[in-house]
Design a protein around this motif. Structure first.
Motif, PDB file in Angstrom:
ATOM      1  N   ARG A 149       0.829  -1.200   0.000  1.00 16.75           N
ATOM      2  CA  ARG A 149       0.000   0.000   0.000  1.00 16.75           C
ATOM      3  C   ARG A 149       0.870   1.261   0.000  1.00 16.75           C
ATOM      4  O   ARG A 149       0.597   2.217  -0.729  1.00 16.75           O
ATOM      5  CB  ARG A 149      -0.852  -0.048   1.258  1.00 16.75           C
ATOM      6  N   GLU A 150       1.934   1.228   0.793  1.00 17.18           N
ATOM      7  CA  GLU A 150       2.817   2.405   0.866  1.00 17.18           C
ATOM      8  C   GLU A 150       3.501   2.652  -0.478  1.00 17.18           C
ATOM      9  O   GLU A 150       3.655   3.799  -0.903  1.00 17.18           O
ATOM     10  CB  GLU A 150       3.862   2.209   1.973  1.00 17.18           C
ATOM     11  N   VAL A 183       1.043   4.322  -2.750  1.00 23.17           N
ATOM     12  CA  VAL A 183       0.913   5.743  -2.422  1.00 23.17           C
ATOM     13  C   VAL A 183       2.112   6.514  -2.961  1.00 23.17           C
ATOM     14  O   VAL A 183       1.974   7.584  -3.568  1.00 23.17           O
ATOM     15  CB  VAL A 183       0.764   5.935  -0.899  1.00 23.17           C
ATOM     16  N   ASN A 218      -2.861  14.645  -1.748  1.00 23.08           N
ATOM     17  CA  ASN A 218      -3.342  13.636  -0.805  1.00 23.08           C
ATOM     18  C   ASN A 218      -4.814  13.321  -1.038  1.00 23.08           C
ATOM     19  O   ASN A 218      -5.228  12.174  -0.994  1.00 23.08           O
ATOM     20  CB  ASN A 218      -3.141  14.105   0.639  1.00 23.08           C
ATOM     21  N   ILE A 251      -5.204  11.188  -4.045  1.00 27.16           N
ATOM     22  CA  ILE A 251      -4.791   9.795  -3.768  1.00 27.16           C
ATOM     23  C   ILE A 251      -5.891   9.073  -3.008  1.00 27.16           C
ATOM     24  O   ILE A 251      -6.248   7.931  -3.316  1.00 27.16           O
ATOM     25  CB  ILE A 251      -3.473   9.768  -2.956  1.00 27.16           C
ATOM     26  N   ALA A 252      -6.468   9.791  -2.031  1.00 27.35           N
ATOM     27  CA  ALA A 252      -7.549   9.198  -1.236  1.00 27.35           C
ATOM     28  C   ALA A 252      -8.701   8.788  -2.148  1.00 27.35           C
ATOM     29  O   ALA A 252      -9.237   7.676  -2.027  1.00 27.35           O
ATOM     30  CB  ALA A 252      -8.024  10.181  -0.169  1.00 27.35           C
ATOM     31  N   LEU A 307      -8.840  10.442   3.733  1.00 27.81           N
ATOM     32  CA  LEU A 307      -7.697  11.354   3.641  1.00 27.81           C
ATOM     33  C   LEU A 307      -6.717  11.098   4.799  1.00 27.81           C
ATOM     34  O   LEU A 307      -5.504  11.057   4.604  1.00 27.81           O
ATOM     35  CB  LEU A 307      -8.212  12.796   3.691  1.00 27.81           C
ATOM     36  N   THR A 319      -6.162   8.408   6.315  1.00 28.45           N
ATOM     37  CA  THR A 319      -5.407   7.171   6.082  1.00 28.45           C
ATOM     38  C   THR A 319      -4.225   7.431   5.159  1.00 28.45           C
ATOM     39  O   THR A 319      -3.116   6.946   5.385  1.00 28.45           O
ATOM     40  CB  THR A 319      -6.320   6.095   5.467  1.00 28.45           C
ATOM     41  N   VAL A 320      -4.469   8.225   4.123  1.00 28.45           N
ATOM     42  CA  VAL A 320      -3.372   8.560   3.210  1.00 28.45           C
ATOM     43  C   VAL A 320      -2.261   9.247   3.984  1.00 28.45           C
ATOM     44  O   VAL A 320      -1.076   8.926   3.850  1.00 28.45           O
ATOM     45  CB  VAL A 320      -3.866   9.479   2.073  1.00 28.45           C
ATOM     46  N   LYS A 321      -2.678  10.194   4.864  1.00 27.47           N
ATOM     47  CA  LYS A 321      -1.665  10.926   5.631  1.00 27.47           C
ATOM     48  C   LYS A 321      -0.859   9.968   6.518  1.00 27.47           C
ATOM     49  O   LYS A 321       0.347  10.122   6.670  1.00 27.47           O
ATOM     50  CB  LYS A 321      -2.339  11.997   6.491  1.00 27.47           C
ATOM     51  N   TYR A 371      -0.292   6.810   5.898  1.00 29.95           N
ATOM     52  CA  TYR A 371       0.637   6.087   5.009  1.00 29.95           C
ATOM     53  C   TYR A 371       1.856   6.952   4.714  1.00 29.95           C
ATOM     54  O   TYR A 371       2.995   6.495   4.755  1.00 29.95           O
ATOM     55  CB  TYR A 371      -0.044   5.704   3.694  1.00 29.95           C
ATOM     56  N   ASN A 372       1.599   8.234   4.425  1.00 25.00           N
ATOM     57  CA  ASN A 372       2.705   9.162   4.143  1.00 25.00           C
ATOM     58  C   ASN A 372       3.702   9.172   5.287  1.00 25.00           C
ATOM     59  O   ASN A 372       4.899   8.983   5.087  1.00 25.00           O
ATOM     60  CB  ASN A 372       2.172  10.583   3.962  1.00 25.00           C
TER      61      ASN A 372
END
Lengths: 865, 61
Positions: A808-809, A812, A822, A825-826, A833, A835-837, A839-840
């Motif tokens: 997943r990472e 991203v 972001n 991507i979400a 959102l 969750t994306v953060k 992952y970041n």
């Protein structure tokens, strides 16, 4: 709790009040948390500890051990009973744990029990008296576990004639342990003097005292017997002169003196009552054929004269072990007939009181083997239900073998006990004997000397024998045989009105399961869980939860499985049930998360599972844990970690009659195929895997080999294998469809794409699979089984990181590189959102950067992009 | 396997009937006998201990 308790075993013995105790021993006992009192018989061990307990304020548990306690379940049952007075709630939880023993396994039972002991807040003292009789390794292991993680609230005192088999050196050096040995217990001259002045109503000269002290070496049993012999002696110097001329073992000599001085009545009473471990006046009157009330008179006399008699409470008494041992030896000099009659009467008395263990012991000692055999036969059914077949076997093994071979039920019992130990080959010989005797019995002319006592159990024998066969077939994974047996069993069980219908029902479910018919398996398991076939033990019922959850997961009904598990977890928390199954519940939640493609959440849930598993462990939890973890690591490309999990999983292998959807061996194959870079070697591996499966390929591949086939479909080089594998994959896909195993339908659809040339057909397979996956959010098959590429430089680069990025990472990261925000991507990945953060943040951490641009740059230099 | 077990003091015959018993000059008793295996030997040692008798030597012969 099913085991019966003898209250006398949990009562502190009461020693005569004028007993002399060395004050030093009391001080020593209170200086450390663990005491080992280790010295020869008759050295005053129990007296010292008993005296110490009476002179301090903490509550205590006194547990007098004997040979029968060499059984983990019985040992823990007594501890639980003792703890009831100290911490009733914890004791209740221990009860739950013990009644669930069959489904937990001994090792896990020890671990969970130790955890519960740590939950006791009230401080207390636990005394284990006569620990030297224990030779059961599981009990030693339990004690080692307890000493290794010693509970704060406990003070442990072990009384034994020999040092227990624990390594105590470390505890010693940390001053956590005091040992009380012969040198501490031995009386000094001064103490000897005070002993005699209390126990003799006359004084001794200093020379007489000095002689007696030297001759006994301050050994308390010797001193006590001397005092007893001196009662009624006119000329003490004369007594001493005789004593010093004799070089006989001191106790032997003195006992003779004592017996000679007693009346015939008392002498007979002493000798005959020595056959009892514990006795009451009533028992003595009856068994020794005395006038009513005479037993009580004798006991009173012996108490008054300090004759090694110990009061156990509730009207029961016992002799000092050493004294009893010598009396018994002397009893054997009597006529054999007299002795066997006493044993017979004693056996009958205890049998009448339903104290079977003691009855059996007396029958065996008196050579009344057939009577003992009858009782042992009757005990089998209950002890087997309590899962104490190994203790039952110890008991049965005391009978002559030719006697066992004359009893169908005993032979059956021996077979079952061996089967419980996993000795499949040797148990079958006993089942054959049982079957032969059963058949012979049906013919009057052939009955001969066959012994049948437990008619109820005898009538059920055909069912029980068939159950054994079914169990062996299930463990061996022979579902065709199991099906055949199950059908016969159903008819048999109805004919015999068998009470264990639910066991049969689980066999039926297992047969269906083993053939991939999951709906049918769920139906039957549900019937068992809902007690349609009679009441269940709560833990058996709860363990049906994970069995059914596993079935739902294999079907692809993830939501249903999740609801079931979450409800069970909620219930454990709400009702304060012992959390034995929590580790397994969370493990299945982790499995659900992984099928939904959420690797991070899966790892998190596995951590929770582990935190429970460290305290309470259920059967095959460890094996399952490492198998799932290995699969997650393989997905992530963490080969080393996966390999380590596989090794650990193999070490905790557990034979389970339930069909597994993926095994540790499957994970090993997966890893091998995935990391094989040389094409020739890969082909060799594939051939090897196919060859291992082909012997079973008479009809269709069996359900339990499906994971191996999936791996072969995924990794086999197309040019050499497509023609061979495509039809098999199609069969499995169709079978999964017919059996409504949607997870597997998705997996086979994705795998099937490899063998299809037409892009249009490929796309239609993929889109119907995606459609199926939508409702349950299944994602994993698309990651695991879609077209695989040879290991790229990218993967190598990722693996060289200290902590590799997850799939997943990486996804991203690629989207960041494309310049997506972001939020974009979400939207693209259908995740929040936040969750994306997260992952970041996690991938920034792994790449050791702070910003998106830095991450892209670093990833490029590393070769990740 | 044959063993000799030496214990302190003299004892009466009935305590260990299955062995040949010799009272020695130094006021010890020698018990000689044939043992099936180590388990049987340990069983006898346990009985000696149960009686509170002092063990001096165990010698294979």
């Amino acid at each position: 709790m099913t085991l019966s308790i003898m209250p006398t075993k949990l009562q502190k013995p009461q020693f005569p009040p004028d007993m002399v105790v060395k004050p030093e021993t009391t001080r020593l006992l209170s200086t450390a948390k663990i005491n080992i009192v280790s010295a020869q018989a008759g050295s005053g061990k129990s007296t010292s500890v008993s005296h110490w307990l009476s002179n301090q304020g903490e509550p205590y548990i006194w547990y007098s051990l004997d040979e029968w306690d060499n059984d983990l379940a019985q040992f823990l049952t007594y501890l639980t009973e003792g703890i009831k007075t100290i911490a009733p709630e914890v004791s209740g939880q221990m009860d739950q744990l013990l009644s669930a023993r069959q489904t937990i396994g001994d090792e896990a039972l020890i671990k969970s029990f130790t955890t519960l002991v740590h939950n006791i807040r009230q401080s207390y003292i636990l005394v284990l008296d006569d620990y030297h009789v224990i030779n059961d390794e599981m009990i030693h292991q339990m004690m080692r576990a307890l000493i290794g993680h010693f509970p704060l609230s406990m003070h442990l005192c072990i009384i034994s004639r020999e040092d227990p088999p624990f390594s105590l050196a470390k505890l010693h050096s940390q001053r956590q342990l005091t040992a009380l040995r012969m040198s501490d217990l031995r009386f000094t001259l001064l103490e000897t003097e005070s002993f005699f002045s209390k126990n003799l109503n006359r004084s001794l000269t200093s020379n007489q005292l000095k002689y007696l002290f030297e001759r006994t070496e301050g050994w308390i049993a010797g001193l006590q017997l001397t005092a007893l012999s001196l009662q009624g002696v006119e000329d003490i110097d004369h007594f001493i002169a005789d004593f010093s001329e004799s070089h006989y073992y001191i106790i032997d000599y003195l006992l003779e003196e004592v017996l000679e001085r007693h009346t015939e009545t008392i002498r007979q009473f002493l000798l005959k009552s020595s056959i009892f471990e514990y006795f009451s006046p009533e028992l003595c009157d009856d068994v020794l054929e005395l006038q009513p009330g005479e037993g009580e008179k004798c006991i009173e006399f012996l108490l008054k004269t300090n004759s090694f008699l110990i009061t156990m409470g509730s009207g029961w008494f016992r002799y000092h072990h050493l004294f009893r041992e010598l009396l018994r030896k002397r009893l054997n000099l009597m006529e054999r007939d007299i002795i066997t009659t006493i044993y017979l009467r004693a056996g009958k008395w205890f049998e009448g009181k339903e104290r079977h263990q003691e009855a059996i012991e007396h029958y065996l000692n008196g050579g009344h083997n057939e009577l003992a055999a009858a009782l042992i036969e009757f005990k089998w059914a209950t002890m087997d239900l309590e899962l104490r077949s190994s203790s039952w076997l110890d008991m049965a093994n005391r009978l002559p073998e030719d006697l066992i071979k004359r009893s169908p039920v005993l032979s059956l019992g021996v077979g079952w006990a061996l089967l419980d130990r996993g000795e499949v080959e040797s148990c079958e010989a006993w089942f054959d004997i049982a079957k032969k005797l059963y058949d012979q019995w049906q013919d009057w002319a052939l009955r001969g000397d066959i012994l049948v006592n437990d008619l109820e159990e005898f009538k059920q024998m055909p069912v029980t024998l068939m159950n054994a066969k079914a169990y062996i077939a299930a463990v061996m994974g022979d579902y065709a045989l199991l099906l055949k047996i199950t059908k016969e069993l159903q008819i048999l069980a109805e004919q015999h009105y068998n009470k264990k219908q639910w066991v049969l029902e689980t066999f039926v479910a297992t047969v269906h399961w083993g053939r991939g018919e999951l709906d049918e398996a769920i139906y039957h398991m549900m019937r068992v869980k809902n007690e349609a076939l009679g009441p269940l033990n709560p833990l058996v019922q709860n363990s049906m939860v994970w069995v059914i959850a596993e079935l739902y997961i294999q079907k692809g009904q993830l939501t249903q499985a999740k609801i079931l598990l979450e409800k069970a977890i909620e219930e454990v928390k709400r009702e304060g049930i012992v959390p034995i199954l929590m580790a397994t519940y969370y493990l299945y939640l982790a499995m659900i998360a992984s099928f939904r493609g959420d690797t991070d959440q899966a790892f998190g849930l596995l951590e929770t599972s582990k935190s429970y598993g460290h305290q309470y462990e259920f059967m095959d939890w460890q094996y399952k844990y490492y198998t799932l973890k290995a699969r997650l690591h393989i997905q992530n490309g963490s080969w080393d970690l996966a390999r380590r999990c596989i090794i650990k999983g193999r070490n905790s292998d557990f034979k389970n009659p339930i069909p597994e959807s993926f095994t540790i061996e499957d994970m090993d194959l997966w890893l091998t195929l995935k990391t094989e870079e040389d094409e020739h070697a890969l082909k060799y591996r594939i051939d090897e895997a196919i060859n291992a499966l082909e012997p079973f390929l008479e009809d269709d591949p069996s359900y339990t080999t499906e994971m191996k086939w999936k791996l072969i479909f995924k990794f086999a080089p197309l040019n050499s294998y497509a023609a061979k594998l495509e039809p098999i994959c199609r069969i499995l896909l169709d079978r999964a469809k017919i059996q409504k195993r949607w997870l597997h339908v998705i997996e086979y659809s994705v795998l099937m794409m490899r063998f299809i040339k037409s892009e249009a057909v490929k796309q239609s397979l993929l889109s119907s699979a995606k459609q199926l996956a939508l409702d349950e959010g299944i994602e994993l098959p698309f990651v695991e089984f879609s077209e695989s590429l040879p290991i790229s430089d990218k993967v190598h680069a990722n693996l060289s990181l200290r902590e590799p990025l997850t799939t997943r990472e990486l996804e991203v990261l690629e989207l960041i590189e494309k310049g997506l925000s972001n939020q974009e991507i979400a939207n693209m990945l259908f995740i929040a959102l936040s969750t994306v953060k997260s992952y970041n943040n996690s991938l920034f951490g792994k790449l050791e950067v702070k910003r998106r641009t830095e991450a892209v740059a670093k990833a490029k230099t590393l070769g990740l992009l | 396997m044959k063993y000799e077990i030496v214990i302190k003091g003299y004892i009466k015959d009935h305590l260990f009937e299955e062995f040949e018993m010799t009272q020695q000059e130094d006021f010890t008793t020698k018990l000689s006998g044939e043992f099936v295996d180590q388990a049987e030997l340990y069983g006898v040692l346990r009985r000696i201990q149960d009686l509170g008798i002092e063990l001096i030597a165990v010698i294979p012969v």
